[in-house]
Design an enzyme around this catalytic site. Structure first.
Site, PDB file in Angstrom:
ATOM      1  N   GLU A 159      -4.390  29.979  25.203  1.00 50.22           N
ATOM      2  CA  GLU A 159      -2.873  30.104  24.658  1.00 50.22           C
ATOM      3  C   GLU A 159      -2.420  31.369  24.140  1.00 50.22           C
ATOM      4  OE1 GLU A 159      -1.320  26.474  23.845  1.00 50.22           O
ATOM      5  OE2 GLU A 159      -0.966  26.114  26.060  1.00 50.22           O
ATOM      6  N   GLU A 205     -22.352  15.141  25.085  1.00 52.90           N
ATOM      7  CA  GLU A 205     -22.316  15.472  23.514  1.00 52.90           C
ATOM      8  C   GLU A 205     -23.127  15.219  22.642  1.00 52.90           C
ATOM      9  OE1 GLU A 205     -20.051  11.462  22.008  1.00 52.90           O
ATOM     10  OE2 GLU A 205     -18.896  12.750  23.206  1.00 52.90           O
TER      11      GLU A 205
END
Length: 329
Positions: free
Chosen positions: A104, A135
Site C-alpha cells: 500500500e 515457518e
C-alpha cells in the site's frame, strides 16, 4: 483441563500433548486468558463483548512500545534516505500483514515499488493458503535475505519472538551488514538478541489461547502502519497531513491529487488542475509551483535538490511558508 492449568501450546496452536517435550513453550500469547474461560458457553453478543474488551487493550500495549518503535522508524528513515531498502519478514499472520503494508505504500506515498519489500515464508502461495511447518525453516529465512546489504533494514515480525524463519532472516540480515528490528509480543523474545531494536507489544494472552491472528496480529498491524507512515512523513512524503506523494496516473488519482492541491494551497480546482497538468501528474511539483508561485520546471528542480521534500523546497525558494500546518502549511 481446569481453568487453573495453563496450556503450553505451540505456534500453530497445538496442546502440550502434541509436541515433543523440548518444543513446549510458555510465551505470553499462548497462555490461557482468565477473562475468557467461559467464552464457549456465552450467547453471541457476549462472545463479541469479550473479544472487543480484549481488543481494546491493544492500543495501550502499542503505546508502551512507542519509544522503541521510534528507534525503528529512525533506522527506516536512515535506510531509505541513504539509498537502501526496508525488508519485512514474517510467517503466517505477520507475513500477510507485512505484505499488505508494503503493497500500500507506493499508491499512498509515491514510493518506488522496491523501497519497502515484504518476504512471506512460503511465498505467494502461502499468502492465500496456510503452509504449516514452513515457518520452522530457518534456512529459508536466511536465503530470503540474499541481496540485502549494509544500508538496508530488516524488520522481523513474530508474535512469539522465536519463529525460526524470522530467526534466519534477522541473522542473515545482520551478517550482510543490514540493521535489524524485531517486532514481537514477547518481552523475553529469544530473537531480541539478533536485533538492534526490539519493539515488544505485550498483548498478553489471546481470547483463544495461541490464536495470535487476534490481539497480537492487531498489534502488528498498528505497529507497521505507524512505522511506515512515520517513515514516510519523516522523508517528506506528506505536506501537513496530506498525501502529496500521490502521482496522478489515472482519473481517480487525478481527482484525488486536485483535491489535495486545493486543500494545501487554498486555490481553486481549475488552477490546481492546470498546475498538475504542467507538472505531468507530479503532485509535489504542482504544490510547490502553486505555493511558491514558480513554474513547475523550477519546482521540480528544487524538489530534486531537497530529496523531494516540499517544505524544504519551499524554504529553498524563499517564497513559501516555512512551517505550521493547515491549508497554507
Amino acid at each position: 483441563m481446569t481453568p487453573q492449568q495453563n496450556a503450553a501450546e505451540t505456534e500453530g496452536g497445538g496442546t502440550a500433548a502434541s509436541p515433543a517435550p523440548q518444543e513446549i513453550v510458555r510465551v505470553p500469547t499462548e497462555r490461557r486468558n482468565q477473562a475468557t474461560y467461559d467464552i464457549d458457553r456465552l450467547p453471541t453478543l457476549e462472545i463479541l463483548r469479550e473479544i472487543n474488551a480484549e481488543d481494546a487493550t491493544v492500543p495501550r500495549a502499542v503505546s508502551a512500545a512507542l519509544p522503541e518503535l521510534a528507534k525503528a522508524v529512525d533506522l527506516g528513515v536512515e535506510a531509505l534516505r541513504g539509498g537502501g531498502r526496508i525488508h519485512y519478514f514474517g510467517a503466517g499472520t505477520p507475513g500477510r500483514i507485512a505484505t499488505m503494508d508494503a503493497a500500500e505504500l507506493p499508491p499512498t506515498f509515491g514510493t518506488e515499488p522496491d523501497a519497502v519489500l515484504a518476504h512471506h515464508a512460503g511465498g505467494a502461495t502461502a499468502l492465500e493458503r496456510a503452509a504449516e511447518g514452513i515457518e520452522d525453516d530457518e534456512e529459508l529465512g536466511r536465503s530470503d535475505t540474499v541481496g540485502l546489504g549494509a544500508g538496508d533494514l530488516a524488520v522481523g515480525l513474530t508474535a512469539s519472538g522465536r519463529t525460526p524463519y524470522v530467526a534466519g532472516a534477522l541473522r542473515g540480515a545482520r551478517r550482510a551488514g543490514a540493521a535489524a528490528v524485531l517486532v514481537s509480543a514477547n518481552p523475553d523474545a529469544p530473537l531480541a538478541r539478533d536485533a538492534d531494536v526490539h519493539v515488544c507489544v505485550d498483548t498478553g494472552a489471546e481470547v483463544i489461547a495461541g490464536s495470535t491472528r487476534m490481539k497480537a496480529g492487531t498489534a502488528q498491524k498498528l505497529v507497521l502502519n505507524s512505522f511506515s507512515t512515520a517513515v514516510m512523513v519523516r522523508l517528506g512524503r506528506t505536506y501537513s497531513n496530506l498525501m502529496v506523494g500521490v502521482n496522478a496516473t489515472n482519473a481517480k488519482l487525478r481527482g484525488r491529487a486536485i483535491t489535495i492541491l486545493a486543500e494545501a494551497s487554498g486555490m481553486d480546482e481549475d488552477a490546481c488542475a492546470a498546475a498538475l497538468s504542467s507538472a505531468r501528474g507530479d503532485t509535489r511539483a504542482a504544490l510547490v509551483s502553486l505555493l511558491a508561485d514558480v513554474d513547475t520546471t523550477r519546482a521540480t528542480a528544487e524538489l530534486a535538490a531537497c530529496d523531494g521534500r516540499v517544505r524544504a523546497a519551499l524554504q529553498r525558494i524563499g517564497d513559501g511558508p516555512a512551517g505550521g500546518s493547515g491549508e497554507q502549511g
